[in-house]
Design a protein around this motif. Structure first.
Motif, mmCIF file in Angstrom:
data_model
loop_
_atom_site.group_PDB
_atom_site.id
_atom_site.type_symbol
_atom_site.label_atom_id
_atom_site.label_comp_id
_atom_site.label_asym_id
_atom_site.label_seq_id
_atom_site.Cartn_x
_atom_site.Cartn_y
_atom_site.Cartn_z
ATOM 1 N N ALA A 18 0.831 -1.206 0.000
ATOM 2 C CA ALA A 18 0.000 0.000 0.000
ATOM 3 C C ALA A 18 0.864 1.254 0.000
ATOM 4 O O ALA A 18 0.537 2.246 -0.670
ATOM 5 C CB ALA A 18 -0.925 -0.014 1.213
ATOM 6 N N THR A 55 2.260 1.796 -3.487
ATOM 7 C CA THR A 55 1.194 2.270 -4.379
ATOM 8 C C THR A 55 0.878 3.736 -4.126
ATOM 9 O O THR A 55 0.718 4.529 -5.067
ATOM 10 C CB THR A 55 -0.081 1.419 -4.179
ATOM 11 O OG1 THR A 55 0.218 0.055 -4.505
ATOM 12 C CG2 THR A 55 -1.209 1.912 -5.076
ATOM 13 N N ARG A 56 0.792 4.119 -2.843
ATOM 14 C CA ARG A 56 0.504 5.522 -2.511
ATOM 15 C C ARG A 56 1.604 6.435 -3.018
ATOM 16 O O ARG A 56 1.347 7.540 -3.501
ATOM 17 C CB ARG A 56 0.326 5.693 -1.003
ATOM 18 C CG ARG A 56 -1.019 5.195 -0.482
ATOM 19 C CD ARG A 56 -1.298 5.749 0.909
ATOM 20 N NE ARG A 56 -0.287 5.344 1.871
ATOM 21 C CZ ARG A 56 -0.355 4.234 2.609
ATOM 22 N NH1 ARG A 56 -1.400 3.422 2.469
ATOM 23 N NH2 ARG A 56 0.585 3.932 3.473
#
Length: 407
Positions: free
Chosen positions: A145, A148-149
């Motif tokens: 995550a 991805t961020r």
């Protein structure tokens, strides 16, 4: 193909990014190039220079995208021809190495520090998300995550692919050093897989550290990192036996340590200390130097090592450093003093899934004459470890402290 991915990914991505001017586009093109290779190499055989084949294919795909995308070309009109010409004009480059250039580029101050390091390890160095998560002591899902961020922020904030100017390098240096250090540690003891060492990552990290030293010779932490890697890498050939079984530093044949690397590493770390600006890498290198220069494990200067760990904890408060310090403490004040520190680390909770915590605890309990407690801690470590060589070592230790079953 797996070998080509490991060895060539960073080179291919760096070269493609210089053409594409965008990391997402470059990554997509490199992935497409590997897919093309699966088909072409199965049909025609692996080329003599697989890296060159992959790079040419990925760059051609990037150029095709740039030609098709008029909006992209309008926003970044000078990417294609001038960037292609850059290798012929090395004097204009602030960073001379393609991979190191891309690492500095990815370590953009607009991103959070952990995001910089994680994104760079994933995209530039080809380290798996699970292995990066292990380095940051978080779950693989959490790390995925974060990566991805970070990629989304680059797109949303329109952060361009731009090699930083020489004046911009110092503010990015600490993150770059973290990338190279974590790249090395991931190769030095692979978090997962059958082999203890990933030589491709170790060699890449040492090369990057040497290139950094040439680029920024007066930076003490650059010297410290290079020294740490050299002094640690001097033991590489002795860390496993002929059957690939892990050997601890106590069990290693010191006569086979690379004397040239030890001498070079010692000179480099002394140079770092002479600057008077000693940071975490120089302190770790000093610890590694004391281990490397000790004539035997029994003659290790544990008291001086403990003092260096105390200073390292002040400079870099880290639960991993605190755990490593317990080993030195056990040889100065005894295993029970170290076990008290282990209890504090357990209460802290940040090392809850870190297999070295119960592994160190098990060894301390074994040395303290408590085989039952040691066996339980070894079993806990075995539940957490993913590297086959480390698992085999822990199993051996478990057998040693487990009494034979009665007939």
């Amino acid at each position: 193909m797996t070998d080509a991915h490991r060895r060539e990914w960073a080179f291919v991505l760096a070269a493609t990014a210089r053409v594409a001017g965008d990391l997402d586009v470059a990554e997509e093109c490199v992935q497409d190039a590997y897919l093309s290779a699966l088909d072409a190499w199965t049909r025609d055989g692996v080329p003599r220079k697989p890296g060159a084949w992959l790079t040419a294919t990925a760059k051609r795909k990037a150029l095709d995208i740039l030609r098709r995308d008029k909006v992209f070309r309008a926003k970044m009109p000078m990417l294609v021809e001038p960037v292609e010409a850059a290798p012929d004009e090395p004097e204009e480059e602030s960073v001379p190495d393609d991979r190191l250039r891309l690492i500095f580029t990815c370590c953009h101050p607009a991103l959070a520090r952990e995001a910089q390091v994680a994104l760079t390890l994933r995209l530039v160095c080809g380290v798996g998300t699970g292995d990066i998560a292990h380095a940051f002591l978080v779950s693989e899902t959490t790390m995925a995550a974060r990566v991805t961020r970070a990629k989304k922020k680059i797109t949303a904030a329109r952060i361009p692919y731009r090699v930083p100017e020489a004046a911009e390098l110092p503010e990015r240096l600490d993150a770059v050093l973290s990338v190279v250090h974590l790249l090395y540690t991931t190769g030095h003891t692979a978090p997962s897989g059958a082999d203890l060492v990933r030589n491709d990552l170790v060699d890449r990290a040492v090369h990057l550290a040497r290139t950094l030293r040439a680029l920024m010779p007066d930076e003490p932490e650059v010297r410290g990192l290079l020294a740490l890697l050299l002094l640690t890498d001097a033991r590489r050939a002795t860390r496993t036996d002929a059957d690939g079984r892990l050997l601890t530093i106590e069990e290693q044949d010191r006569s086979r340590w690379d004397a040239d690397l030890v001498a070079e590493g010692r000179d480099v770390v002394l140079g770092a200390f002479r600057t008077g600006r000693v940071g975490r890498y120089a302190l770790q290198a000093a610890i590694a130097s004391l281990h490397a220069l000790a004539p035997s494990y029994a003659d290790t200067d544990w008291r001086q090592i403990l003092g260096l760990y105390d200073e390292l904890l002040r400079t870099w408060p880290s639960p991993v450093v605190a755990l490593n310090r317990t080993v030195a403490l056990s040889f100065v004040d005894g295993p029970r003093a170290a076990l008290a520190e282990i209890r504090d680390l357990r209460r802290d909770g940040r090392l809850a899934d870190y297999h070295y915590l119960p592994a160190v605890e098990a060894d301390l309990l074994r040395r303290d004459g408590r085989p039952d407690g040691a066996a339980a801690a070894y079993r806990e470590a075995l539940d957490l470890v993913d590297n086959d060589a480390e698992r085999e070592y822990l199993n051996r230790r478990l057998i040693e402290v487990t009494p034979p079953a009665r007939p």
